[in-house]
Design a protein around this motif. Sequence first.
Motif, mmCIF file in Angstrom:
data_model
loop_
_atom_site.group_PDB
_atom_site.id
_atom_site.type_symbol
_atom_site.label_atom_id
_atom_site.label_comp_id
_atom_site.label_asym_id
_atom_site.label_seq_id
_atom_site.Cartn_x
_atom_site.Cartn_y
_atom_site.Cartn_z
ATOM 1 N N MET A 198 0.699 -1.048 -0.164
ATOM 2 C CA MET A 198 0.097 -0.028 -0.028
ATOM 3 C C MET A 198 0.842 1.237 -0.099
ATOM 4 O O MET A 198 0.442 2.135 -0.815
ATOM 5 C CB MET A 198 -0.860 -0.139 1.141
ATOM 6 N N LEU A 199 1.973 1.059 0.857
ATOM 7 C CA LEU A 199 2.739 2.317 0.936
ATOM 8 C C LEU A 199 3.341 2.564 -0.454
ATOM 9 O O LEU A 199 3.726 3.940 -0.853
ATOM 10 C CB LEU A 199 3.787 2.327 2.046
ATOM 11 N N PHE A 200 4.020 1.507 -1.279
ATOM 12 C CA PHE A 200 4.514 1.694 -2.701
ATOM 13 C C PHE A 200 3.583 2.355 -3.313
ATOM 14 O O PHE A 200 3.911 3.188 -4.272
ATOM 15 C CB PHE A 200 4.941 0.225 -2.950
ATOM 16 N N THR A 201 2.339 1.714 -3.253
ATOM 17 C CA THR A 201 1.245 2.380 -3.982
ATOM 18 C C THR A 201 1.069 3.971 -4.070
ATOM 19 O O THR A 201 0.692 4.552 -5.014
ATOM 20 C CB THR A 201 -0.159 1.550 -4.204
ATOM 21 N N VAL A 202 0.719 4.290 -2.606
ATOM 22 C CA VAL A 202 0.333 5.504 -2.268
ATOM 23 C C VAL A 202 1.379 6.509 -2.335
ATOM 24 O O VAL A 202 1.338 7.712 -2.940
ATOM 25 C CB VAL A 202 -0.222 5.442 -1.016
ATOM 26 N N VAL A 203 2.591 6.068 -1.758
ATOM 27 C CA VAL A 203 3.762 7.091 -1.693
ATOM 28 C C VAL A 203 4.823 6.984 -2.843
ATOM 29 O O VAL A 203 5.126 8.012 -3.492
ATOM 30 C CB VAL A 203 4.351 6.986 -0.152
ATOM 31 N N VAL A 204 5.475 5.907 -2.823
ATOM 32 C CA VAL A 204 6.640 5.575 -3.650
ATOM 33 C C VAL A 204 6.139 5.910 -5.207
ATOM 34 O O VAL A 204 6.875 6.566 -5.978
ATOM 35 C CB VAL A 204 7.219 4.225 -3.362
ATOM 36 N N LEU A 205 5.234 5.209 -5.651
ATOM 37 C CA LEU A 205 4.948 5.197 -7.268
ATOM 38 C C LEU A 205 4.808 6.586 -7.458
ATOM 39 O O LEU A 205 5.220 6.878 -8.635
ATOM 40 C CB LEU A 205 3.718 4.249 -7.212
ATOM 41 N N PRO A 206 3.747 7.471 -7.020
ATOM 42 C CA PRO A 206 3.888 8.651 -7.574
ATOM 43 C C PRO A 206 5.089 9.444 -7.515
ATOM 44 O O PRO A 206 5.201 10.303 -8.602
ATOM 45 C CB PRO A 206 2.757 9.513 -6.681
ATOM 46 N N LEU A 207 5.882 9.082 -6.718
ATOM 47 C CA LEU A 207 6.998 10.015 -6.643
ATOM 48 C C LEU A 207 8.193 9.703 -7.836
ATOM 49 O O LEU A 207 8.752 10.540 -8.326
ATOM 50 C CB LEU A 207 7.939 9.875 -5.259
ATOM 51 N N VAL A 208 8.115 8.378 -7.976
ATOM 52 C CA VAL A 208 9.025 7.854 -8.861
ATOM 53 C C VAL A 208 8.254 7.743 -10.578
ATOM 54 O O VAL A 208 8.909 7.929 -11.591
ATOM 55 C CB VAL A 208 9.415 6.462 -8.685
ATOM 56 N N LEU A 209 6.798 7.648 -10.437
ATOM 57 C CA LEU A 209 6.477 7.404 -11.860
ATOM 58 C C LEU A 209 6.533 8.349 -12.874
ATOM 59 O O LEU A 209 6.995 8.159 -14.065
ATOM 60 C CB LEU A 209 4.917 7.274 -11.479
#
Lengths: 733, 264
Positions: free
Chosen positions: A23-34
Amino acid sequence: MTLRNVGLVFAREVRDQLRDRRMLFTVVVLPLVLYPLMGTVMVQVAQFLRDHPTRVCLIGTKDLPDEPPLVDRDRFHLDLVDAEERHLLPVVIQPQQPGNIAASLAEVDAAIRRGEYDAAVYIPPGFAEQLEEIRRRLAEGADSQQAALSLKSVPSPSIYFNTASDRSQVASQRVERVLRRWREAIVRENLRKSRVPQVAAEPFQLQLTDVAEVRTRRAAQWSKILPFVLLIWALTGAFYPAVDLCAGEKERGTLETLLASPAERTEIVWGKLLTTMLFSSSTAVLHLVSLTITMIVFSRQFAAQSHPTMALGMPPVGAVGWLLLALIPASLLFSGLAIALAAFARSTKEGHYYLTPLLLVMLPLMLLPMSPAFSLSLGSSLIPVAGLLVWVRAFIEGHYGEALRYALPVLLVTGGCSWLAVRWAVDQFCNENVLFREGERGGLRVWTRHLMQHRRATPTVAEALFAGVLLLVIRFFAMMFAAAPQQWDDLLRMVTIQQLAMVATPILLMTLILTNNPIYTLGLKLPRPSDLLVAVVLAVTAHPIVLWLGSAVRQMFPMGDELQAQLESVGNMINQAPLVWMLLTMALLPAVCEELAFRGFILSGLRQMGHKWAAIVISAIFFGWMHSVFHQQVVATFVGILIGYLVFQTNSIFPAVTFHAIHNGLALGLSRWESTQIIKQPLWQLLYRTTSDGLLPTTSALVVAVGVIIVCGLYLYQRPGDVLPEAEAVTGT
Amino acid sequence: MVEVEQLGKTYDDWARGPIQALRGVSFHALPGEIFGLLGPNGAGKTTLLRILGTLLRPSSGRARVNGYDVVVEPSQVRHHIGFVSANTAVYDRMTAWETVEYFGRLYGVERSQLRERMELLFRRLKMTDIRDVLGAKMSTGMKQKVSIARALVHDPPVLVFDEATSGLDVLAARALLATVRELRDQGKCIIFSTHVMREAEKLCDRVVILHRGSVLVEGRLNDLMQQFGESDLEELFFRLISDQEPQREADERGKVFAEGVAAG
């Protein structure tokens, strides 16, 4: 409901989600690197497209004029090509087979399809010759110039390309630019030879002056992107936590633990809803921030080199504020829908299947405002999601007055939809069939056997919804394949076939197959005479309101000219039909067939939801949707609600048929009488007035109509509706 | 303490049509007593206990827990009952301490009392070593201990154990049974559902045997064994169920025959 328990559930759910690495990856990490990653990939792709040379074949070089030159050895002439494209357009001169142009073209055509060339330019025979003839005449003086006007134009060169290939399309665009410049050069040469100054052909240059301030230009640029990004990620960001908090908990067995605790179902739903909202908003905001930064960086790096004014700056602070404000109702709406859908799923895997239909419903509403023709108006502000999006856009662009004018409808619609979504979610959590849904044995055989053996007196909710969707699908295909009527008899025949074959037949078959009590299902119980009388009075008095509503809808959502012409043509055909046939086919027949379907089968199934008004409104929406034009759909939905209430309170379809037939008959009759002397009668003038928008009721007629409808409503309200025998409906055991 | 009267529950099933999961079930369970709910799979035990836990609403009849009606006062019922079932799992991403604390607060236990109560429970259930272990890292026995602590945190007068030993090893199952006995000795009313007869024999003061949603027999274990001339509960159970099956098959055959005659 206690806030303390809501807070406890919320705090636990948030902590639980924060401990989930996925969930953290989807919510926080993904937007920042996408977005940085996507930007890098796009730059590489753009470089590939921009830098890749495209091979162009030229046929018919012998027909090229000497001046101005098109090619210079194996390249287009330098004056005709942009500096940065000069090395990208090598030209291959195709030797033409003597006297056989068709064979040469066929060869080139095949070569493009095989990918040997990306495009080809064909100069037709006589091109240079004809051009020279024009120039010669022009050079000879005024008389000849007059004669030159009668000359045939120069044969057109052609560009051959393949739309199935991206490279070929890029090549054709490049070649088209070259040929346009060449044509301009030819014009200049023609003018020179005829001793006409160039200013005669090009008397002035256009000067474009952008008066937008930097701030408003930036706001306009961002207003097209940010609201869409915000809403799409608010929706996606709501779904994954919702699935984990509902379907995931069911799967892990912890939902039953929570349901056995003293927390009320409403408290549990609100706790989960707030958690979903938090993650939905966070996802949307992080995506927004990441996308904005990435776009600013990339626009400064690349777009700014060629178009400095296009470089994106920071979005205005006000824009960010309005976006965040709009995010609250949007994420509430999406979270409610996501929780309700996810509660239905038995497992995370099943929950994810429900994301697609939700996206399919929401995406058109989010894409609609992207159209330049879609602007903020009363009509657009009433469309869920799309209205909110275009409203926020108006704020970002600084059109505060306009935005504030439509604030009430936008907030009412968004708030209403959010309330419905939350209510649905709570209902799902109070429904034990949803919460404790076991894995049913599937398969067509089991399902068919279930339908046949365990028929009930009335259809189930699912069967009613299926019937509504089925009628809409049948209607869609009928519209696709039916030819437009040319004469009144065609029209009446078409309506008869539609009503009998596409409305009545499917509904009667479903009634016989799926239920064991057609009388109750279709509401064929004889009514009281007073119920029929009320139906007649309601139909007559509702008509002025329907006329007024139709006009209001037309003003809010103006019709296109083409649609208006089509409707006028149909109206003319109806007026040409004999009165009796018209009333039988367009008033009585639809009244019987559509009432059997919408207030018979569909409403009797939907009333098992246990929510009277939800059943009435859903059946009315299906009824409205069956009409072709949007304006008719809105009015028909209103009429459907009136008739639905009538049926609900009287438990009989006959008052509905009476209402429907009189309502249709009045609409058809009035349009016919409108062109007769009857409009000069005092009674007519007391009730109706003819305007540029058609026939409208007078204010006094409207007031009386509302009063009579209230009285009829009170009669129906006190009318003790019988209870359908759902309880003893089960048979076949 | 727990009064069940003519309780019925019907639900729809795709394949089998309307199913009567409970048919007029009645019994009374008293404080300081372990009341066994016995029956084969599909007898309706879980449905009955879910109704007592207010997770499901009965189709007919009534049930009261500590004087509160499960339909009229569901919230009060949930405050006076502790529910442990094979279907009530523990959170994977919360520690044992956090889970019990969360439910304690939901039950409205004051913070200061809650801490004392939790310390006591963790000591009594020998859970101090798993206090900070996440649910996902626990064994089945550990999870069951956390479930019991979660059900006991508000000190309810009524406790429901539905197939609570399912999946436990012998040691964990024995520990759980010992805990249940202790709770009985503290005066709690315990409804213990199982299909393992040995457990019921060791534990229960009175039992009710359910079969296809109906009560077959109810009473003290010794009385029932005497009444049916059996010395072993498993034999008694097997005999009662076997007696019912031919009867049911005959009834089904009769029904099909009657439908055939009626259809001409």
